[in-house]
Structure formats: C-alpha cells, structure tokens
Write an enzyme that holds these catalytic residues in place. Structure first.
Site, mmCIF file in Angstrom:
data_model
loop_
_atom_site.group_PDB
_atom_site.id
_atom_site.type_symbol
_atom_site.label_atom_id
_atom_site.label_comp_id
_atom_site.label_asym_id
_atom_site.label_seq_id
_atom_site.Cartn_x
_atom_site.Cartn_y
_atom_site.Cartn_z
ATOM 1 N N HIS A 135 -1.727 -2.302 -10.881
ATOM 2 C CA HIS A 135 -0.988 -3.522 -10.553
ATOM 3 C C HIS A 135 -0.381 -4.139 -11.810
ATOM 4 C CE1 HIS A 135 -4.063 -3.243 -7.279
ATOM 5 N NE2 HIS A 135 -3.006 -3.510 -6.538
ATOM 6 N N GLU A 147 0.825 -1.207 0.000
ATOM 7 C CA GLU A 147 0.000 0.000 0.000
ATOM 8 C C GLU A 147 0.861 1.260 0.000
ATOM 9 O OE1 GLU A 147 -3.014 -0.194 -0.611
ATOM 10 O OE2 GLU A 147 -3.431 -2.299 -0.175
#
Length: 780
Positions: free
Chosen positions: A338, A259
């Site tokens: 991602h 994160e």
C-alpha cells in the site's frame, strides 16, 4: 408508350428505399465513430508510452510507434470471472455481488490494456511443488513428479483454493535428459478462451473472516506468465460482512476494485519485478527494471519513471531529482502493498478503509501500473485526487505536518473541524501510519440528509445537510437562540459556485452570500463568523458540481430591465429526451408502495438537483433491470423552466458520476449508479429519411412523366399540323416543322431542368440537413 413504362420502372428500381438510405448512412456513421474512437485512444497511449521510454535508459527498443502499431499490440484487458464457494449467499446477495463486480471489471477494462493472449489462456503449473528433481544438464526438464503432488493451488495455498484442472496446462516430465518428447503425468484442460486474466471470486467464511470480523475482503494473485504479468487472481468476500448490510454498494465496489488492483500487480511481491518490455507484431520481450523500490529519506519509495513524473506534477516538486512515492511500512521496516497514507491519503491503494466518496483511483497509482511494463494505461479514467496537491517536495514530512497553516494536517488532537475535502465534519486524530502527524478524520457527512443531528442545533446554527452542502469551520449562532457562540467547529452549509466560479454559501434562510477564499465572513441575524476555505478544493475549474442558473436577488447588481430579460422566453434546440436512472437494487424485493415512493422521491431529487421545472418531466415509469426509473424530459421554452435539456442532463450526469445522487425514500437512502440518456428520435429519423427519399423518387418519376407527356403531345400536335399542310414528298422540312422540333427540344431541356432544380433544392434544404446531422450525433 411501352418505352415510357420501361423507363419509369428502371428509374424506380435505381432509387433506393428510405430504409436502405437510412441503413447506409447509419453504417457510415458507425464506422467513422469507431475509427475516431480507436485513433484518439491509441494516440493518448502513444504519448504516455513515449514519455515512459524517455525516462528509462534501459529501454533499448526505441522507435516511434504509429497508431496502427499500438492498436495491433495492445487491447483492453479481458478479465473472466469465475464464482466459486458462494453457497452461503442468498440469490439476492449473490446477484448483488455479481452486479457490483461486473461494473468494476468494466471500469478496469477501460483503464488497462495488455499484449493480448493468443488462443486460450492456460495457467502454468507450480513446478517447484510438482517436480521431484530436474536433470542437472537441463534445469527446464523435470525428471520425476512428486508422489505427493495432487493439485494446483493459488499462491501460498491461500485458503487452500484449488485451481480448476480445466484451466491448467499439462504437467509433463522427461524420461531422460536428452529426451525430446515429454510424458504427460497430469493432463490439463482446454483453458479459457478470449481471456487475458482469470479472476476467482469466492464468498466463504474462512479463518481470516472469522478471526478478523472487520475484514470485508482479501485477495492475492495466483499465477504469472513467462513475462511476469499476473494472469490469475483470487478474491474472497467475507459473507458475514456482506450479510450485515452495513456496507453500501458504493463501498463494496471500491473495495472490490482495491483488491482487484492488488491481484493485477500492485503488490509488495511484484514491485521488485517490474519490467521494461518491448513488443513486435507477434511477440513480447521483457527485462527487469532497475531497482523499482529504493530506500532514502527514511522511506521505501517506488521510484519508477512514470510514478516520479506524476508525483512531481501532483506535489509540484521540481527541486528533487528523484521524488518517488513512499510505501507503507509494516513490522521490521518492511514495505507493504500500500501507499504511505501520509503522502497518499484518499488514494484507493492506501490500507485504510474509509468512506467511498473519499477514495479515488488516482493518476499516481495508474502510473505505477504503466511502469510495471505489462500495461498501457488510459489516464482519462483517473479520479480527482487532491491530497497534497501543489504542497511541495517536503509534503508528508514531520516538519511539514507540524505547520499551523497546513490545510491537510491539524495540530490539536480531539478538536473539531472539517475533513480536507470539506465533504464531512471531522475530528483531529492520528490514524495508524501517521506517526506524529494528525489529520481531520471524517465523522459526519454533510451530504447525508438523515444525519443524526438534533433539529434544534441545526436550526440554531443555520446548517443544512444536503448533497450540495459542504463543511465550513464556523461558530455562527442565531441571535436570540439562547446559546453561546462557543468555539468554531465544522458545520454543514449549502454551497454553490456561481457563473464566475466563485464560492457562495447559504446559512439558514439567508440569501446566497459570497464566501471569498481564506476569509472569515459574518452573516446577518447570526453571531460569530464563518471561515471560508482556501482555494483549490471547492469551485475547481471545471466545476464538477451542477451550478444553479438562478441568481439571488440580494446578490444581483443587474438593473430590473436586465432581470426581466433573464426570465424571457428561450429556444431550447433539443427535442424530447428520455432519461434512465438505475439503482443497484432487487426490483422484486420492493413492494408496490415502496416502488411508488422511490419513483416520487427520485423525481423530486432530479428537480432539486438540476433546477428543472416539474412541468417538463413527463411519463415517469419504474421497471426491472435492476431498478430503472425513467422519464421524458421536455425542452425548456422559458427561463423559469430551468436550463436547456443538454445542460440538465450534463449536470445530472456529473452528480451521478460523483456518487452524490442519493434518494431518501421511507427510512432508507438509495444511490443512483448509472444515468443514461435515450434518444426518442431514431424511429422518427428513419421515417423522415424514408419520406425524404420518397419525395425525391416522386420528383424524379414525376419529371420523367412530364417529359414523356410533352414528347407525346408534341408528336401528336406535329402530326396534326402536318395533316393540315400541303407538303411535297421531296421537299425540305418547312419552317413551321423546324420550329416545332426546336420547341420540342426546348421542352425536353426544360423538363430535365425541373428535375435538376428539384434535386438541388432538396439537397440544400436546411431542415433536411439538420435531420441528417441529428442522426449522425445519435449514432456516434
């Protein structure tokens, strides 16, 4: 006599004390170590920076940078965490979260460097939300503040999180287009000193947490500076997930790192705004990088210079002029924040949550941060990444994953086998994002000694679940067990890499057996076969796992006389060493019995992991901070006591750093987070140096006393002789007087020669030099 006393006192004052000599040497060593650390670090960054410049035609600021230039321009990123909205966590839970986050921040600080913020960091205002209109002739001047403006929020008003006023710039507007003095509408604050990035951390049961129960944490960046670099970010940890205690410390650490990297720039919102930046001593100038994300081959790919370079090296792709790394696509073929899992399975920046020992911060991800333009990257912090290694340019395509000989993909859904890293038993499945490709997804870890496998099955197939165990496809079944061999499936067997780095395995009570790569072997007393894996996964060079130094008699081809030599006495040059192992646990939460059990289980683990004998471990203690178990490791005097101290610690450290040092105590499994070797010699070294200095001072003073005594004796003897002789008042000195004077000068010369001889012998004393070198190695 008075003159002699003055001389002695002056000489004593000129000789430094032992403590002063030790302190001077210590300062010298510390300065040298600091210099060499900086030089090596910046040279590494210089090489990677020059490669990036060579691949970018838009980089017009081309000049060779010296080490001093880079050390002046970049510094390790300073991240300041602020915890807010954590009231639902208990003190123990909050302490755990802060401890884990601090280790993540330390790691990122060692990985990324930035052009440092001068003065206090203040966050800019969102003028599109605050300003009602701008003067047409000067779009940078706000003419009026909205009446509905009250506060600043993180990007997209995530969780309606308000940025603290103390961290904001002043909000200003202008009365006229030509006005030179702004009016402060909403005053800001002092900012945050000595900071390059502000991280807001919360643990609040938000809508996202309550509606998606599998979410542990989520994040976003909040503000960017004038060059586009994110300077503030937000992470929320869902408290219900933390309270369930189903997430290990290592997994929470991996997720926090994932994160944090999103908030630092690994985001679909930031990919298109990558920069090419040039620096001077006092300023930084950035331009947009040309099309960082491009679509070709059916994928949206990150095609920046360093990413392409690292990807080509990793996949061993030389034929494609462009070889960007695909990004995962979501609805409507839009790329996400991602990597595509088919190409980057196991990378920390893929979307799938998996076991922590299967996730790594890889070189390609670090290359993406360097291509952002705002960071310099320490690639030494990259973790091993083996997915698709040397698989070629076609890796990840449908045609490639359909190959029956692929070591990464499987073809028969539901079949049992081994995860490609051979750390886990797996099952052939098609995860989200894999389309028609399938891989062996981890099911049961071979590293877990408490795996829920019936004991009789383990015994029948010779399996062992242990931190040195790996998965092998096998249908080995003990002869006479009353079971059929059946199909080959993934099973766990203890492994090691011998002194020539070849793979050996142990099945049940069998001796160590050679397992040649990509070959099937048979084992005595067992029916069936065991398939040895392909090369490139196990027993890599250098081998990250501790290697046993004891040879199995069944494998040894050495004559008996040689075997006797291997068990003879050895000389371990290391003194006693103190080793500390730290668990991320609350010390006060353990009762006395649990502490004693954990201490005993840890020492057993050390013995089994390093092959050290029990008699070498002394003075075992347990103390706070979080939970630290320490012991004294004695040097080895005989080969039967295990490896020398340096090798024991090196092997122990490699297991801890790999996250494989787990201790089973009671019905719980604990992981060691840190291993530190503490020297016991610092005090002794100072005493030795002080003693040596005292010897030197004593030698000098003693020599001077000897010299003075000889002079006084000669003068007295000369007077005595003269009193016995008849000398004319005007005659020349007698031959005897001249002889005595010559002898006096000889004696003085001899006395000075003693001093010189003693000093020379002291400086050349090998033992003294060894002590000094040990002190240097400790300080550096």
């Amino acid at each position: 006599m008075m003159l002699l006393i003055i001389v002695v006192l002056l000489v004593g004052a000129m000789v430094p004390s032992g403590d002063a000599m030790v302190q001077d040497a210590t300062n010298l060593v510390q300065n040298d170590a600091r210099y060499y650390y900086k030089a090596n670090f910046h040279l590494t960054n210089l090489k990677s920076n020059e490669k990036s410049q060579q691949h970018n035609s838009n980089f017009k600021f081309r000049r060779k940078r010296t080490v001093d230039d880079i050390s002046r321009y970049f510094r390790p990123i300073r991240i300041r965490p602020f915890y807010n909205g954590t009231a639902v966590l208990t003190d123990k839970e909050l302490t755990r979260l802060k401890f884990l986050l601090s280790s993540v921040l330390d790691e990122i600080k060692s990985t990324l460097s930035v052009f440092p913020v001068a003065g206090a960091l203040k966050l800019p205002r969102n003028m599109s939300a605050a300003c009602a209109f701008n003067f047409p002739r000067n779009a940078h001047k706000c003419g009026r503040i909205r009446s509905t403006y009250f506060a600043e929020y993180c990007l997209n008003n995530i969780d309606n999180f308000k940025l603290p006023q103390a961290h904001l710039e002043d909000l200003t507007y202008y009365l006229t287009a030509n006005s030179g003095t702004p009016v402060v509408s909403h005053p800001g604050g002092p900012g945050v000193a000595d900071t390059d990035y502000i991280l807001y951390i919360r643990a609040t049961a938000t809508h996202v947490c309550t509606t998606q129960g599998t979410i542990l944490a989520y994040s976003n960046y909040c503000r960017r500076d004038e060059h586009g670099r994110p300077i503030a970010g937000y992470i929320n940890f869902c408290p219900a997930a933390l309270k369930r205690n189903i997430f290990s410390d290592r997994l929470v650490t991996k997720i926090a790192k994932h994160e944090l990297l999103h908030t630092l720039g690994f985001s679909k919102h930031i990919f298109p705004t990558f920069k090419v930046c040039s620096m001077t001593a006092n300023s930084m100038t950035c331009k947009n990088r040309y099309r960082p994300v491009q679509s070709w081959g059916g994928y949206s790919r990150l095609v920046t210079p360093r990413v392409e370079e690292e990807a080509k090296r990793h996949f061993n792709c030389t034929k494609d002029s462009e070889f960007g790394v695909p990004l995962k696509t979501n609805n409507g073929n839009k790329y996400s924040s991602h990597w595509d899992p088919r190409y980057m399975q196991g990378s920390l920046m893929t979307a799938e949550l998996t076991k922590p020992h299967l996730l790594s911060l890889d070189n390609i991800t670090l290359a993406a941060f360097e291509d952002m333009g705002w960071y310099r990257v320490n690639y030494r912090m990259a973790e091993p990444f083996l997915w698709g290694k040397n698989a070629g340019c076609d890796f990840g395509k449908d045609s490639n994953c359909a190959r029956k000989d692929s070591p990464y993909f499987c073809q028969h859904g539901g079949s049992a086998g081994c995860h490609y890293l051979h750390l886990d038993r797996g099952q052939c499945q098609s995860p989200a994002g894999f389309d028609r490709c399938q891989l062996m997804r981890q099911q049961v870890s071979c590293l877990n000694p408490s795996a829920d496998i019936p004991d009789d099955l383990i015994a029948d197939h010779g399996e062992l679940y242990h931190d040195r165990s790996r998965c092998f496809v096998s249908n080995l079944t003990l002869t006479g067990a009353g079971r059929s061999m059946g199909l080959s499936v993934g099973r766990c067997y203890k492994h090691r890499c011998n002194e020539t780095n070849l793979l050996e395995i142990k099945v049940g009570q069998s001796p160590w057996l050679r397992c040649p790569f990509d070959t099937a072997i048979m084992v005595s007393r067992y029916g069936g076969t065991l398939q040895c894996p392909r090369s490139g996964i196990l027993c890599l060079k250098p081998d990250p796992k501790p290697v046993s130094t004891t040879k199995s008699p069944s494998l040894s081809t050495t004559p008996a006389t040689s075997i006797i030599q291997t068990t003879s006495s050895i000389k371990d040059p290391s003194p006693d060493k103190k080793v500390e192992l730290t668990f991320a646990l609350d010390y006060d939460s353990l009762d006395l019995e649990e502490k004693n059990k954990l201490k005993a289980a840890t020492i057993e683990k050390v013995i089994n992991t390093t092959s050290v004998s029990r008699d070498r471990i002394k003075d075992v203690t347990i103390r706070k901070g979080s939970v630290i178990i320490s012991f004294i490791l004695k040097p080895s005097t005989h080969s039967s006591q295990g490896p020398v101290t340096s090798e024991v610690y090196r092997n122990l450290l490699s297991v801890v750093n790999a996250g494989k040092f787990t201790v089973v105590s009671g019905n719980k499994t604990y992981s060691v987070d840190y291993a530190v070797q503490v020297s016991l010699e610092k005090t002794d070294k100072k005493e030795d140096s002080s003693t040596s200095a005292g010897i030197l001072a004593g030698a000098v003073v003693g020599s001077l006393l000897l010299f003075a005594s000889l002079i006084i004796g000669l003068v007295a003897f000369n007077k005595y002789k003269q009193s016995r002789m008849r000398v004319s008042p005007v005659s020349t000195p007698s031959v005897q007087t001249m002889e005595m004077t010559t002898r006096g000068q000889s004696a003085a010369t001899t006395a000075r020669g003693v001093v010189t001889s003693q000093i020379g012998q002291f400086e050349d004393d090998p033992l003294t030099n060894i002590h000094f070198l040990d002190r240097i190695s400790i300080q550096s």
